[in-house]
Design a protein around this motif. Sequence first.
Motif, PDB file in Angstrom:
ATOM      1  N   ALA A 238     -15.571  -0.934   7.703  1.00  0.00           N
ATOM      2  CA  ALA A 238     -14.188  -0.515   7.969  1.00  0.00           C
ATOM      3  C   ALA A 238     -13.333  -0.550   6.704  1.00  0.00           C
ATOM      4  CB  ALA A 238     -13.563  -1.389   9.050  1.00  0.00           C
ATOM      5  N   GLN A 239     -13.640  -1.492   5.814  1.00  0.00           N
ATOM      6  CA  GLN A 239     -12.818  -1.641   4.608  1.00  0.00           C
ATOM      7  C   GLN A 239     -13.518  -1.108   3.354  1.00  0.00           C
ATOM      8  OE1 GLN A 239     -11.534  -5.760   4.300  1.00  0.00           O
ATOM      9  NE2 GLN A 239     -10.868  -5.824   6.427  1.00  0.00           N
ATOM     10  N   SER A 240     -14.722  -0.577   3.515  1.00  0.00           N
ATOM     11  CA  SER A 240     -15.533  -0.335   2.312  1.00  0.00           C
ATOM     12  C   SER A 240     -15.992   1.104   2.129  1.00  0.00           C
ATOM     13  CB  SER A 240     -16.758  -1.247   2.339  1.00  0.00           C
ATOM     14  OG  SER A 240     -17.560  -0.926   3.458  1.00  0.00           O
TER      15      SER A 240
ATOM     16  N   GLY B 143     -13.618  -4.463   0.880  1.00  0.00           N
ATOM     17  CA  GLY B 143     -14.222  -3.334   0.176  1.00  0.00           C
ATOM     18  C   GLY B 143     -15.516  -3.670  -0.538  1.00  0.00           C
ATOM     19  N   LEU B 144     -15.860  -4.953  -0.594  1.00  0.00           N
ATOM     20  CA  LEU B 144     -17.066  -5.369  -1.332  1.00  0.00           C
ATOM     21  C   LEU B 144     -18.280  -5.455  -0.404  1.00  0.00           C
ATOM     22  CD1 LEU B 144     -18.143  -6.516  -4.105  1.00  0.00           C
ATOM     23  CD2 LEU B 144     -17.811  -8.783  -3.077  1.00  0.00           C
ATOM     24  N   PRO B 145     -19.355  -4.713  -0.717  1.00  0.00           N
ATOM     25  CA  PRO B 145     -20.545  -4.790   0.140  1.00  0.00           C
ATOM     26  C   PRO B 145     -21.105  -6.219   0.218  1.00  0.00           C
ATOM     27  CG  PRO B 145     -20.696  -2.897  -1.318  1.00  0.00           C
ATOM     28  CD  PRO B 145     -19.510  -3.700  -1.781  1.00  0.00           C
ATOM     29  N   ALA B 146     -21.586  -6.559   1.405  1.00  0.00           N
ATOM     30  CA  ALA B 146     -22.220  -7.866   1.607  1.00  0.00           C
ATOM     31  C   ALA B 146     -23.589  -7.866   0.922  1.00  0.00           C
ATOM     32  CB  ALA B 146     -22.351  -8.131   3.105  1.00  0.00           C
TER      33      ALA B 146
ATOM     34  N   LYS C 279      -6.627   1.847   5.311  1.00  0.00           N
ATOM     35  CA  LYS C 279      -7.994   1.663   4.780  1.00  0.00           C
ATOM     36  C   LYS C 279      -8.192   2.594   3.582  1.00  0.00           C
ATOM     37  CE  LYS C 279      -8.717  -1.033   8.261  1.00  0.00           C
ATOM     38  NZ  LYS C 279      -9.597  -1.858   9.006  1.00  0.00           N
ATOM     39  N   PRO C 280      -9.232   2.360   2.766  1.00  0.00           N
ATOM     40  CA  PRO C 280      -9.398   3.201   1.574  1.00  0.00           C
ATOM     41  C   PRO C 280      -9.346   4.704   1.871  1.00  0.00           C
ATOM     42  CG  PRO C 280     -10.898   1.346   1.465  1.00  0.00           C
ATOM     43  CD  PRO C 280     -10.227   1.281   2.822  1.00  0.00           C
TER      44      PRO C 280
ATOM     45  N   ILE D 214       0.887  -1.176   0.000  1.00  0.00           N
ATOM     46  CA  ILE D 214       0.000   0.000   0.000  1.00  0.00           C
ATOM     47  C   ILE D 214       0.912   1.209   0.000  1.00  0.00           C
ATOM     48  CG2 ILE D 214      -1.580   1.351   1.439  1.00  0.00           C
ATOM     49  CD1 ILE D 214      -2.799  -1.320   2.347  1.00  0.00           C
ATOM     50  N   ASP D 215       0.740   2.130  -0.937  1.00  0.00           N
ATOM     51  CA  ASP D 215       1.688   3.232  -1.083  1.00  0.00           C
ATOM     52  C   ASP D 215       1.097   4.542  -0.569  1.00  0.00           C
ATOM     53  OD1 ASP D 215       3.623   5.023  -1.754  1.00  0.00           O
ATOM     54  OD2 ASP D 215       3.971   4.209  -3.757  1.00  0.00           O
TER      55      ASP D 215
END
Length: 392
Positions: free
Chosen positions: A178-180, A154-157, A205-206, A4-5
């Motif tokens: 948290a990731q999305s 990042g993908l919605p459930a 995180k994003p 991750i940059d």
Amino acid sequence: MRFIDLEAQQGRIKEEILRRIHHVLGHGQYILGPEVQELEANLSAYVGVRHAVGCSSGTDALLMALMALGVGRGDAVLTTPFTFAATAEVIAMLGATPVFVDIDPRTFNLSADELPLALEAVQNGDRGVYPVPRGHGSAQRLTARGVVPVNLFGLPADYEGICAVARVHNLFVVEDAAQSFGAEYFGKKSGSLGDMACTSFYPSKPLGCYGDGGMCFTDDEDLAMVLRSLRDHGNDGGCRYESVRIGINGRLDTIQAAVLLAKLEIFPEELELRQQVASRYIDLMSSLGPGLSLLPPHVPSGHRSAWALYNILAQDEGHRSLLQGRLRELGIPCAVYYPKPLHLQPAFAYLGYRKGDFPVSEDVSTRILSLPMHPYLEVEEQERIVSALAVE
Ligand SMILES: *Cc1c(COP(=O)(O)O)cnc(C)c1O
């Protein structure tokens, strides 16, 4: 090459970050200063919900959300075992019982199809129907209160499926976003998909800050009022030092809010860049030929991932080790999220789950591999990564 940059990102916005931090140093309101309210207003508008409450981390956001909903001893809260520990930890910390539901093999998110089985097993205390906690974790009959779906990587459930079950059983739905942050589900933003949502601003995180931070989202005015009180020791919102409920120190630092405001300016563009990087991975890998069978992430129609991470599934654990070795040799960073589902971790052993209880989570945890993913990953880097994976 970086996994991750954050440096490349900082290079673009350093001036703006410093300007905003200097502004905070100028006004000196380090705790819940004006930047916190500005960020809350911006993010609630971005997500499309009425209220946003900044807090000290994604973990505290989840904790405060469950506290606001009155979760406690004797309650069952259903979630996925294939997630970061925080998701289930906060349930346990409140004295409630985490009840795990296995994941969908294609999205790695909580299976809406298995949710009713888990609920039936909780209701009847019947492990014959579905694996539920035994021993200490279920010393008393549990009352199912809610579901915490995680938008993994990042993908919605599957909110349509999950919310349909939740309505029938009168359960709350708290989105672990948290990731999305930035993801979409049939035109709605992550953060607006349940009764409440919780995101994290952990640096990787994003949307990350330069320390810890998080936020709760809800359309419910009463819940928002309780969240604001909980994050500041249960104060009554007016008179200082009047505690009307047990709360925590869950506040978001003004300086972190200032950093986030600067990052927010390029966030939509970064999301687009992440999507391009993901699409490029998918194209490059599809040209490897069927013999290599590295399954690309599945994004169901109507979903837009925030691409917090990009994962592939190896054929088995041995194949994954081989790929990890190849990448390491070439100086390409990679990681495994998550090597062990929560039901098999020592901290959750008291729930009495066993190996074999959640076969999909267990299988995926032995095969999944995360590749470098950030908005600034270059074509040549991706080509190097994918050619390194091209081994029989
Ligand atoms: C990162 C993360 C959290 C916790 O967020 P923090 O800000 O690190 O406390 C919770 N759930 C999931 C799924 C996460 O990835």
